[in-house]
Write a protein that holds these residues in place. Structure first.
Motif, PDB file in Angstrom:
ATOM      1  N   ASP A 155       0.773  -1.418   0.074  1.00  0.00           N
ATOM      2  CA  ASP A 155      -0.328   0.266   0.160  1.00  0.00           C
ATOM      3  C   ASP A 155       1.223   1.462   0.060  1.00  0.00           C
ATOM      4  O   ASP A 155       0.299   2.130  -0.314  1.00  0.00           O
ATOM      5  CB  ASP A 155      -0.888  -0.297   1.119  1.00  0.00           C
ATOM      6  N   ALA A 156       2.052   0.958   0.512  1.00  0.00           N
ATOM      7  CA  ALA A 156       2.698   2.126   0.886  1.00  0.00           C
ATOM      8  C   ALA A 156       4.533   2.192   0.605  1.00  0.00           C
ATOM      9  O   ALA A 156       5.020   0.646   0.568  1.00  0.00           O
ATOM     10  CB  ALA A 156       2.630   2.507   2.259  1.00  0.00           C
ATOM     11  N   VAL A 157       4.873   3.089   0.412  1.00  0.00           N
ATOM     12  CA  VAL A 157       6.565   2.973   0.394  1.00  0.00           C
ATOM     13  C   VAL A 157       7.650   3.791   1.516  1.00  0.00           C
ATOM     14  O   VAL A 157       7.358   4.917   0.979  1.00  0.00           O
ATOM     15  CB  VAL A 157       6.696   3.300  -1.602  1.00  0.00           C
TER      16      VAL A 157
ATOM     17  N   LEU B  38      -0.785  -0.092  12.064  1.00  0.00           N
ATOM     18  CA  LEU B  38      -2.641   0.494  11.629  1.00  0.00           C
ATOM     19  C   LEU B  38      -3.296   0.049  11.019  1.00  0.00           C
ATOM     20  O   LEU B  38      -4.347   0.073   9.700  1.00  0.00           O
ATOM     21  CB  LEU B  38      -1.813   1.789  11.795  1.00  0.00           C
ATOM     22  N   GLY B  39      -2.334  -1.695  10.436  1.00  0.00           N
ATOM     23  CA  GLY B  39      -2.587  -1.989   9.114  1.00  0.00           C
ATOM     24  C   GLY B  39      -2.341  -1.670   7.495  1.00  0.00           C
ATOM     25  O   GLY B  39      -3.388  -2.179   6.347  1.00  0.00           O
ATOM     26  N   ILE B  40      -1.519  -0.784   8.112  1.00  0.00           N
ATOM     27  CA  ILE B  40      -1.097  -0.639   6.742  1.00  0.00           C
ATOM     28  C   ILE B  40       0.482  -1.754   5.902  1.00  0.00           C
ATOM     29  O   ILE B  40       1.003  -1.719   6.836  1.00  0.00           O
ATOM     30  CB  ILE B  40      -0.469   1.060   6.802  1.00  0.00           C
TER      31      ILE B  40
ATOM     32  N   GLU C 288       2.981   5.979  14.648  1.00  0.00           N
ATOM     33  CA  GLU C 288       2.159   6.143  14.315  1.00  0.00           C
ATOM     34  C   GLU C 288       1.297   7.658  14.902  1.00  0.00           C
ATOM     35  O   GLU C 288       0.278   7.457  14.005  1.00  0.00           O
ATOM     36  CB  GLU C 288       1.914   4.610  16.014  1.00  0.00           C
ATOM     37  N   GLN C 289       1.416   8.711  15.663  1.00  0.00           N
ATOM     38  CA  GLN C 289       0.729   9.386  15.495  1.00  0.00           C
ATOM     39  C   GLN C 289       0.692  10.745  14.360  1.00  0.00           C
ATOM     40  O   GLN C 289      -0.139  10.844  14.190  1.00  0.00           O
ATOM     41  CB  GLN C 289       0.774  10.651  17.106  1.00  0.00           C
TER      42      GLN C 289
ATOM     43  N   GLY D  13      -6.193  10.279   9.497  1.00  0.00           N
ATOM     44  CA  GLY D  13      -7.547  10.203   9.489  1.00  0.00           C
ATOM     45  C   GLY D  13      -7.848   8.897  10.280  1.00  0.00           C
ATOM     46  O   GLY D  13      -8.982   9.516  10.526  1.00  0.00           O
ATOM     47  N   LEU D  14      -6.989   8.589  10.985  1.00  0.00           N
ATOM     48  CA  LEU D  14      -7.458   7.261  11.990  1.00  0.00           C
ATOM     49  C   LEU D  14      -6.561   7.620  12.729  1.00  0.00           C
ATOM     50  O   LEU D  14      -6.706   8.577  13.531  1.00  0.00           O
ATOM     51  CB  LEU D  14      -6.265   6.231  10.837  1.00  0.00           C
ATOM     52  N   ARG D  15      -7.654   6.397  13.730  1.00  0.00           N
ATOM     53  CA  ARG D  15      -7.364   6.583  15.035  1.00  0.00           C
ATOM     54  C   ARG D  15      -6.492   5.825  15.702  1.00  0.00           C
ATOM     55  O   ARG D  15      -6.256   5.180  15.275  1.00  0.00           O
ATOM     56  CB  ARG D  15      -9.003   6.163  15.712  1.00  0.00           C
ATOM     57  N   PRO D  16      -5.748   6.571  16.885  1.00  0.00           N
ATOM     58  CA  PRO D  16      -4.336   5.865  17.306  1.00  0.00           C
ATOM     59  C   PRO D  16      -4.571   4.266  18.599  1.00  0.00           C
ATOM     60  O   PRO D  16      -5.525   4.332  18.671  1.00  0.00           O
ATOM     61  CB  PRO D  16      -3.571   6.838  18.700  1.00  0.00           C
ATOM     62  N   SER D  17      -3.530   3.306  18.314  1.00  0.00           N
ATOM     63  CA  SER D  17      -3.921   2.313  19.179  1.00  0.00           C
ATOM     64  C   SER D  17      -4.402   2.841  20.272  1.00  0.00           C
ATOM     65  O   SER D  17      -3.573   4.463  20.428  1.00  0.00           O
ATOM     66  CB  SER D  17      -3.087   1.590  18.411  1.00  0.00           C
ATOM     67  N   LEU D  18      -4.436   2.467  21.688  1.00  0.00           N
ATOM     68  CA  LEU D  18      -4.486   2.644  22.876  1.00  0.00           C
ATOM     69  C   LEU D  18      -3.136   2.244  22.857  1.00  0.00           C
ATOM     70  O   LEU D  18      -2.627   3.124  24.012  1.00  0.00           O
ATOM     71  CB  LEU D  18      -5.268   1.641  23.533  1.00  0.00           C
ATOM     72  N   ARG D  19      -2.046   1.635  22.461  1.00  0.00           N
ATOM     73  CA  ARG D  19      -1.116   1.773  23.094  1.00  0.00           C
ATOM     74  C   ARG D  19       0.026   2.666  22.667  1.00  0.00           C
ATOM     75  O   ARG D  19       0.779   2.784  23.741  1.00  0.00           O
ATOM     76  CB  ARG D  19      -0.119   0.760  21.889  1.00  0.00           C
ATOM     77  N   SER D  20      -0.408   3.153  21.560  1.00  0.00           N
ATOM     78  CA  SER D  20       0.427   4.361  20.845  1.00  0.00           C
ATOM     79  C   SER D  20       0.180   5.474  22.136  1.00  0.00           C
ATOM     80  O   SER D  20       1.144   6.742  22.099  1.00  0.00           O
ATOM     81  CB  SER D  20       0.002   5.143  19.852  1.00  0.00           C
TER      82      SER D  20
END
Length: 353
Positions: free
Chosen positions: A7-9, A25-27, A336-337, A344-351
Motif C-alpha cells: 500500500d505504501a513505500v 495500523l494495518g498498512i 503512529e501519531q 484520519g485514523l484513530r491511534p491505538s491504545l498502545r500509542s
C-alpha cells in the motif's frame, strides 16, 4: 516477501520505525534501505524490504503504493552534532528544489555535493513529482528530519500546494507523544484529498524545573527516562538518542550529543535517579571492566525503549550497527501519531498510553 502489492513505500526505511507503526495500523509498507544490517532487522520483524539505493527506484517500481509515501532521509549532514555540510548547503538545496518543481534535471548538481547524503533530502520530492507526472499521485506523504531541515519541508510545501496538495509542516517534540526522550523533529504531512494536519499532543511538554504533574491536565504526563526503561532520570525524559557507542554500551553522548554526559551525571548526583538494575552484579557487566564502577552506559535494548520500539524488536547486526540503527530511527510511537493525523485514523491504545 512479495513487495509488489504494498500500500505504501517508505524511502530510507531503516530498521522500521515508521513501518512498525504503519503495520500496527494495518498498512502494508515496503521500505527501501541501503544498510544491510537494517535490512536484516526489517526482515526479521516481518517488514517488506527492498535492499538498495532509493535513487535507483521510482514510483513505477511500486505500482500499488498510491496510498502513502513516507520517508526519513539521512540526517547526519544536517544534524547540529554533525559536520554541518548540509546546513552550509541549505540555500543550494532550496534552489535545487525550485528547479525540480520546474522539472529540470538536477542530477549533475546533486553529484557535485561533497557528501552525497545532502541531496537525499530531495528524493521524496523527486518521487512525488514523478508520481504526479505519471498521473498516479500519492494520496498522502509524510516526512521527518532534524529541525534544521524544516526550511526544506516548507519549500516542498509550496511546491506541492501548487500541485493540488494540502500541506502541514512544523516541529514536534517526542515526549509530547509518550516517547521517553526529548527528540525534536521537523515533520511534513501532505494530503491530496482532505486537510493535512499534524498530530495534537497526547502528553505534556517537558519543561525544565516544571514538575511532571503540572501543566495541561487534559494531557498525560511526559514519560521519564526511569519510567521508560526502568532506571535513570526520574525528573525528565531521556535525551535524544543519536548515533554513537562506548565500551559495552552506548556512551552518554549517544543519548543527547553535546552536554549529555553532564546532564546524566548531574541528575544522578542530584539523587533524581533510579539505579541501574540488572539480574547480575555490576562486576559482570562489560561496561564496568577496566572502568569506573559508577559509569553510566545506556545499552542497546534501553536505547531502543527510549525510542519507543517494542522490547522484542528483532535487532540484527553488531552492537555498533544496532546502536546506529536505533539512533537513526524515527520513534514508532511518534510515527503512529503522525500517520494517524495524516490519514484520519484513530491511534491505538498502545500509542497513547
Amino acid at each position: 516477501m512479495d513487495v509488489s502489492n504494498a500500500d505504501a513505500v517508505d524511502l530510507f526505511g531503516g530498521p522500521g520505525g515508521w513501518d512498525w507503526a504503519a503495520k500496527s495500523l494495518g498498512i502494508n509498507v515496503t521500505g527501501i534501505e541501503k544498510d544491510h544490517a537494517a535490512c536484516e532487522t526489517r526482515r526479521a520483524a516481518g517488514l517488506g524490504t527492498v535492499e538498495g539505493d532509493v535513487r535507483d527506484y521510482g514510483p513505477s517500481d511500486f505500482p500499488a503504493a498510491r496510498y502513502l509515501k513516507i520517508g526519513s532521509p539521512p540526517c547526519q549532514p544536517y544534524a547540529v552534532n554533525g559536520l554541518g555540510k548540509g546546513r552550509a548547503a541549505l540555500d543550494t538545496v532550496l534552489a535545487l528544489a525550485k528547479r525540480m518543481a520546474s522539472r529540470e534535471d538536477i542530477s549533475h548538481d546533486l553529484a557535485a555535493f561533497e557528501d552525497e547524503r545532502i541531496g537525499l533530502v530531495l528524493e521524496p520530492l523527486r518521487w512525488a513529482l514523478q508520481a504526479i507526472d505519471q498521473k498516479r499521485p500519492y494520496e498522502t506523504i509524510t516526512l521527518e528530519q532534524v529541525p534544521t531541515v524544516l526550511p526544506v519541508w516548507e519549500a516542498l510545501a509550496i511546491i506541492l500546494r501548487a500541485e493540488g496538495y494540502s500541506v502541514a509542516t512544523g516541529r514536534l517534540s517526542a515526549e509530547e507523544y509518550g516517547v521517553p526522550q526529548t527528540r525534536v523533529r521537523a515533520i511534513f504531512v501532505a494530503r491530496l484529498h482532505g486537510e493535512a494536519k499534524l498530530p495534537a499532543p497526547t502528553h505534556r511538554k517537558y519543561r525544565k524545573n516544571v514538575a511532571q504533574e503540572d501543566g495541561d491536565q487534559s494531557l498525560r504526563p511526559w514519560v521519564s527516562m526511569a519510567e521508560g526503561i526502568g532506571w535513570g532520570m526520574t525528573h525528565r525524559p531521556g535525551l535524544t538518542v543519536t548515533v554513537g557507542t562506548g565500551a559495552g554500551g552506548a556512551d552518554p553522548s549517544c543519548v543527547g550529543g553535546s552536554g549529555a554526559r553532564a546532564t546524566l551525571y548531574g541528575e544522578r548526583d542530584a539523587a533524581r535517579w533510579v539505579p541501574f538494575n540488572r539480574l547480575m552484579s555490576t562486576d559482570d557487566l562489560p561496561a564496568y571492566k577496566g572502568g569506573r564502577k559508577d559509569q553510566i552506559r545506556v545499552y542497546a535494548q534501553d536505547a531502543a525503549l527510549l525510542q519507543s520500539f517494542p522490547s522484542d524488536h528483532p535487532w540484527r547486526g553488531s552492537r555498533t550497527k544496532v546502536l546506529e540503527q536505533i539512533g537513526n530511527a524515527f520513534p514508532p510511537r511518534m510515527a503512529e501519531q503522525v500517520l494517524c493525523a495524516a490519514l484520519g485514523l484513530r491511534p491505538s491504545l498502545r500509542s497513547v498510553a
